[in-house]
Design a protein around this motif. Structure first.
Motif, PDB file in Angstrom:
ATOM      1  N   VAL A 194      -4.861  -9.982  31.911  1.00 14.35           N
ATOM      2  CA  VAL A 194      -3.512 -10.353  32.342  1.00 14.35           C
ATOM      3  C   VAL A 194      -2.511  -9.416  31.684  1.00 14.35           C
ATOM      4  N   ASP A 195      -1.801  -8.658  32.510  1.00 12.81           N
ATOM      5  CA  ASP A 195      -0.754  -7.764  32.022  1.00 12.81           C
ATOM      6  C   ASP A 195       0.599  -8.424  32.274  1.00 12.81           C
ATOM      7  N   LEU A 196       1.387  -8.605  31.227  1.00 12.36           N
ATOM      8  CA  LEU A 196       2.698  -9.229  31.341  1.00 12.36           C
ATOM      9  C   LEU A 196       3.767  -8.156  31.422  1.00 12.36           C
ATOM     10  N   ILE A 201       5.859 -10.342  36.568  1.00 11.94           N
ATOM     11  CA  ILE A 201       5.749 -11.225  35.405  1.00 11.94           C
ATOM     12  C   ILE A 201       4.330 -11.219  34.863  1.00 11.94           C
ATOM     13  N   ALA A 202       3.350 -11.299  35.766  1.00 10.83           N
ATOM     14  CA  ALA A 202       1.947 -11.250  35.361  1.00 10.83           C
ATOM     15  C   ALA A 202       1.148 -10.581  36.472  1.00 10.83           C
ATOM     16  N   ALA A 203       0.306  -9.637  36.085  1.00 12.49           N
ATOM     17  CA  ALA A 203      -0.609  -8.982  37.020  1.00 12.49           C
ATOM     18  C   ALA A 203      -2.018  -9.138  36.469  1.00 12.49           C
ATOM     19  N   THR A 204      -2.944  -9.630  37.291  1.00 12.82           N
ATOM     20  CA  THR A 204      -4.301  -9.879  36.826  1.00 12.82           C
ATOM     21  C   THR A 204      -5.243  -8.800  37.323  1.00 12.82           C
ATOM     22  N   SER A 205      -6.382  -8.696  36.653  1.00 14.15           N
ATOM     23  CA  SER A 205      -7.391  -7.704  37.039  1.00 14.15           C
ATOM     24  C   SER A 205      -8.066  -8.058  38.348  1.00 14.15           C
ATOM     25  N   ASP A 206      -7.798  -9.241  38.906  1.00 11.18           N
ATOM     26  CA  ASP A 206      -8.312  -9.614  40.231  1.00 11.18           C
ATOM     27  C   ASP A 206      -7.434  -9.085  41.350  1.00 11.18           C
ATOM     28  N   GLY A 207      -6.358  -8.393  41.011  1.00 10.75           N
ATOM     29  CA  GLY A 207      -5.475  -7.825  42.021  1.00 10.75           C
ATOM     30  C   GLY A 207      -4.311  -8.714  42.408  1.00 10.75           C
ATOM     31  N   VAL A 208      -4.072  -9.784  41.661  1.00  8.88           N
ATOM     32  CA  VAL A 208      -2.976 -10.707  41.963  1.00  8.88           C
ATOM     33  C   VAL A 208      -1.764 -10.304  41.134  1.00  8.88           C
ATOM     34  N   ARG A 209      -0.606 -10.241  41.808  1.00 12.06           N
ATOM     35  CA  ARG A 209       0.643  -9.930  41.114  1.00 12.06           C
ATOM     36  C   ARG A 209       1.630 -11.063  41.321  1.00 12.06           C
ATOM     37  N   HIS A 210       2.178 -11.553  40.223  1.00  9.57           N
ATOM     38  CA  HIS A 210       3.242 -12.556  40.279  1.00  9.57           C
ATOM     39  C   HIS A 210       4.547 -11.809  40.063  1.00  9.57           C
ATOM     40  N   THR A 211       5.190 -11.474  41.151  1.00 10.42           N
ATOM     41  CA  THR A 211       6.349 -10.593  41.096  1.00 10.42           C
ATOM     42  C   THR A 211       7.557 -11.282  40.497  1.00 10.42           C
ATOM     43  N   GLY A 212       8.402 -10.487  39.863  1.00 13.19           N
ATOM     44  CA  GLY A 212       9.599 -11.030  39.239  1.00 13.19           C
ATOM     45  C   GLY A 212      10.881 -10.570  39.891  1.00 13.19           C
ATOM     46  N   ARG A 213      10.789  -9.912  41.064  1.00 15.71           N
ATOM     47  CA  ARG A 213      11.987  -9.343  41.688  1.00 15.71           C
ATOM     48  C   ARG A 213      12.998 -10.422  42.055  1.00 15.71           C
ATOM     49  N   GLN A 214      12.543 -11.455  42.765  1.00 13.20           N
ATOM     50  CA  GLN A 214      13.462 -12.515  43.176  1.00 13.20           C
ATOM     51  C   GLN A 214      14.015 -13.280  41.969  1.00 13.20           C
ATOM     52  N   ILE A 215      13.163 -13.494  40.979  1.00  8.20           N
ATOM     53  CA  ILE A 215      13.594 -14.210  39.781  1.00  8.20           C
ATOM     54  C   ILE A 215      14.657 -13.412  39.040  1.00  8.20           C
ATOM     55  N   GLU A 277      -2.445  -9.842  26.239  1.00  7.12           N
ATOM     56  CA  GLU A 277      -1.875  -8.892  25.300  1.00  7.12           C
ATOM     57  C   GLU A 277      -1.308  -9.628  24.092  1.00  7.12           C
ATOM     58  N   GLU A 278      -1.497  -9.067  22.924  1.00 10.01           N
ATOM     59  CA  GLU A 278      -0.856  -9.574  21.717  1.00 10.01           C
ATOM     60  C   GLU A 278       0.552  -8.993  21.669  1.00 10.01           C
ATOM     61  N   LEU A 279       1.542  -9.807  22.062  1.00  9.82           N
ATOM     62  CA  LEU A 279       2.913  -9.311  22.224  1.00  9.82           C
ATOM     63  C   LEU A 279       3.819  -9.681  21.056  1.00  9.82           C
ATOM     64  N   THR A 280       3.257 -10.100  19.937  1.00  7.90           N
ATOM     65  CA  THR A 280       4.078 -10.432  18.778  1.00  7.90           C
ATOM     66  C   THR A 280       4.892  -9.210  18.354  1.00  7.90           C
ATOM     67  N   GLY A 281       6.199  -9.395  18.267  1.00  5.41           N
ATOM     68  CA  GLY A 281       7.074  -8.309  17.836  1.00  5.41           C
ATOM     69  C   GLY A 281       7.470  -7.341  18.929  1.00  5.41           C
ATOM     70  N   HIS A 361      -1.853  -3.251  37.594  1.00  5.96           N
ATOM     71  CA  HIS A 361      -3.257  -3.603  37.795  1.00  5.96           C
ATOM     72  C   HIS A 361      -4.160  -2.723  36.931  1.00  5.96           C
ATOM     73  N   ASN A 362      -3.825  -1.452  36.823  1.00  2.25           N
ATOM     74  CA  ASN A 362      -4.606  -0.571  35.953  1.00  2.25           C
ATOM     75  C   ASN A 362      -4.561  -1.076  34.511  1.00  2.25           C
ATOM     76  N   ALA A 363      -3.372  -1.487  34.050  1.00  2.19           N
ATOM     77  CA  ALA A 363      -3.249  -2.019  32.692  1.00  2.19           C
ATOM     78  C   ALA A 363      -4.061  -3.302  32.526  1.00  2.19           C
ATOM     79  N   SER A 364      -4.068  -4.145  33.548  1.00  8.40           N
ATOM     80  CA  SER A 364      -4.829  -5.399  33.447  1.00  8.40           C
ATOM     81  C   SER A 364      -6.328  -5.129  33.356  1.00  8.40           C
ATOM     82  N   HIS A 365      -6.808  -4.073  34.026  1.00  6.91           N
ATOM     83  CA  HIS A 365      -8.223  -3.701  33.908  1.00  6.91           C
ATOM     84  C   HIS A 365      -8.547  -3.260  32.483  1.00  6.91           C
TER      85      HIS A 365
END
Length: 390
Positions: A194-196, A201-215, A277-281, A361-365
């Motif tokens: 899962v790439d944030l 907002i979140a893209a998974t290695s399965d090819g699913v993207r939760h887009t943040g454009r409208q948000i 991802e460890e996103l602390t900081g 998606h590349n990052a999620s892989h």
């Protein structure tokens, strides 16, 4: 694991007045106790109780348990303050913000949450009512409501204290429930990476993207509206601003719940774990242009990660956190890493092997691969102990 369930109280006007008087009295007493604790450096419950318990009962008419909770709430507030000062939440020692936070007593809002234990609050789940202590006496038959699944969890697993809180003129009880954990899947078939991000907002290695454009458009519009109301500064503008307060936070929380639920459900269905991802900081490490900083600092990445973690814990799905360094610049096929592998924000094109893919998606892989390597090297699930509002 602990799960926090919030139910809405439906008091009559008379009952609401009694609850309001009780909440104000408890918080006034806690504020006074905080002043005493600050002056006498009595920051432990036993020590502070010797200085304040009798006066709290006499001056504000609180019962024995309510007075004890007011003292404990004060000590807990100072414990949190000291931890925040120690962790740099208020800047460096000697700074103006640090001095302002540490140089005065803690103050409680009139409608701040007040803890209730089983001696002060009892639940009647068959009739959806509670019997609750107030400064005017025990008040029975106060109605409450909530979602059906939350009420089932409340009836079956509630333990410990509950908090009475008033938010926007509405009354809520926040109850802690102990939920049994599912058996951890110790032999996952793989991992979902899962790439944030901000654009997605979140893209998974399965090819699913939760887009943040409208948000992001809605959030920008909310900021513009808030700025206009602040500039207008009339009574009606202040009233509208108050009604809109918290709207963005509620929307973000709802979206994070939906995204985390889908990711965990897919991992559970396919017998896989989740690599995050460890996103602390990240806010301190990120170097962005000024227009981009508002977007980065306003999206609750940590909340999304916690929602995924606690849902995974309930489902028995293992969670592993990996180092996110260079995941956006590394090729998921040949592992060549270079900054110019990203010709633009959305596209990844490897300069070594020619592999082309959406950048997220590349990052999620890459995250998936790192998660799997961490797991086979002996790492266990790192989903933390959490206390969250359902």
């Amino acid at each position: 694991m602990k799960l926090v369930v919030r139910v809405k109280l439906l008091p009559t006007p008379v009952q609401a007045a009694a609850l309001e008087a009780t909440l104000h009295a408890c918080n006034e007493a806690a504020t006074w106790a905080a002043e005493v604790a600050f002056e006498k450096d009595a920051l432990r419950p036993l020590t502070l109780r010797k200085h304040t318990y009798t006066q709290i009962r006499e001056r504000w008419g609180l019962g024995a348990q309510a007075a004890q909770h007011a003292v404990k709430k004060t000590c807990d507030a100072y414990t949190t303050l000291r931890a925040n000062l120690r962790n740099g939440r208020y800047g460096r020692p000697g700074s103006t913000r640090h001095a302002r936070a540490s140089g005065k007593p803690v103050v409680f809002r009139p409608e701040a949450a007040q803890p209730y234990d089983d001696r002060m609050l009892s639940w009647q789940h068959t009739g959806n009512t509670v019997s609750i202590w107030t400064t005017t006496g025990r008040m029975k038959g106060v109605k409450f409501t909530g979602q059906a699944d939350q009420l089932e969890v409340l009836a079956a697993h509630r333990q410990g204290e509950s908090d009475l809180v008033c938010q926007g003129g509405k009354w809520f009880l926040i109850a802690t429930c102990e939920i049994p954990e599912a058996t951890l899947n110790a032999r996952p078939a793989g991992f979902v990476g899962v790439d944030l991000g901000i654009e997605n907002i979140a893209a998974t290695s399965d090819g699913v993207r939760h887009t943040g454009r409208q948000i992001n458009r809605k959030r920008a519009n909310d900021r513009r509206q808030h700025s206009k109301l602040q500039k207008k500064n009339t009574k009606s503008a202040k009233r509208r601003a108050k009604n809109r307060a918290g709207k963005e936070a509620r929307r973000n929380k709802d979206i994070n719940h939906k995204i985390s639920k889908r990711i965990v459900a897919e991992a559970e269905r396919t017998g896989r774990g989740i690599a995050l991802e460890e996103l602390t900081g990240i806010r301190e490490r990120a170097r962005l242009r000024k227009p981009q900083r508002v977007t980065l600092h306003s999206w609750p990445f940590a909340q999304l990660g916690m929602f995924i973690a606690y849902k995974a814990r309930r489902a028995g799905v293992p969670v592993v956190y990996v180092d996110p360094a260079y995941t956006s610049q590394e090729c998921s096929q040949c592992h060549h890493t270079a900054r110019n592998n990203r010709p633009d924000q959305a596209r990844f094109a490897c300069r070594s092997c020619g592999f082309v893919e959406h950048a997220d998606h590349n990052a999620s892989h890459n995250i998936r691969h790192r998660g799997w390597m961490a797991w086979v090297c002996g790492a266990r699930s790192t989903a933390p102990e959490l206390t969250l509002i359902a």
